[in-house]
Design a protein around this motif. Sequence first.
Motif, PDB file in Angstrom:
ATOM      1  N   THR A   2       0.830  -1.194   0.000  1.00  0.00           N
ATOM      2  CA  THR A   2       0.000   0.000   0.000  1.00  0.00           C
ATOM      3  C   THR A   2       0.870   1.250   0.000  1.00  0.00           C
ATOM      4  O   THR A   2       2.064   1.194   0.254  1.00  0.00           O
ATOM      5  N   LYS A   7      -0.886   4.587   5.597  1.00  0.00           N
ATOM      6  CA  LYS A   7      -0.429   3.929   6.820  1.00  0.00           C
ATOM      7  C   LYS A   7      -0.338   4.936   7.961  1.00  0.00           C
ATOM      8  O   LYS A   7      -0.309   6.129   7.745  1.00  0.00           O
ATOM      9  N   TYR A  27       8.686   1.255  -0.809  1.00  0.00           N
ATOM     10  CA  TYR A  27       8.292   2.502  -0.152  1.00  0.00           C
ATOM     11  C   TYR A  27       9.239   3.673  -0.405  1.00  0.00           C
ATOM     12  O   TYR A  27       8.810   4.825  -0.442  1.00  0.00           O
TER      13      TYR A  27
END
Length: 71
Positions: A2, A7, A27
């Motif tokens: 994601t 988050k 990320y």
Amino acid sequence: MTDLADKSCAACRAGAPPATPAEIAAYLPQLPGWRITEADGIKRLEKSFSCKNFAAALALIFLLGVFLGQI
């Protein structure tokens, strides 16, 4: 994987598992200007900031303090 924006942040704690190479690869591109460095065998997420002068640097630190105080 994601987006990081989806988050929430949790404080680092002793025994917390480090990010895997796959997580870092997924990320890190979402964090422009940030890089992974290593000091004393520990990987760290790092970003450098430049300011025009001392007053601008103080203003930046003040704003960061205000922001981080709200988290």
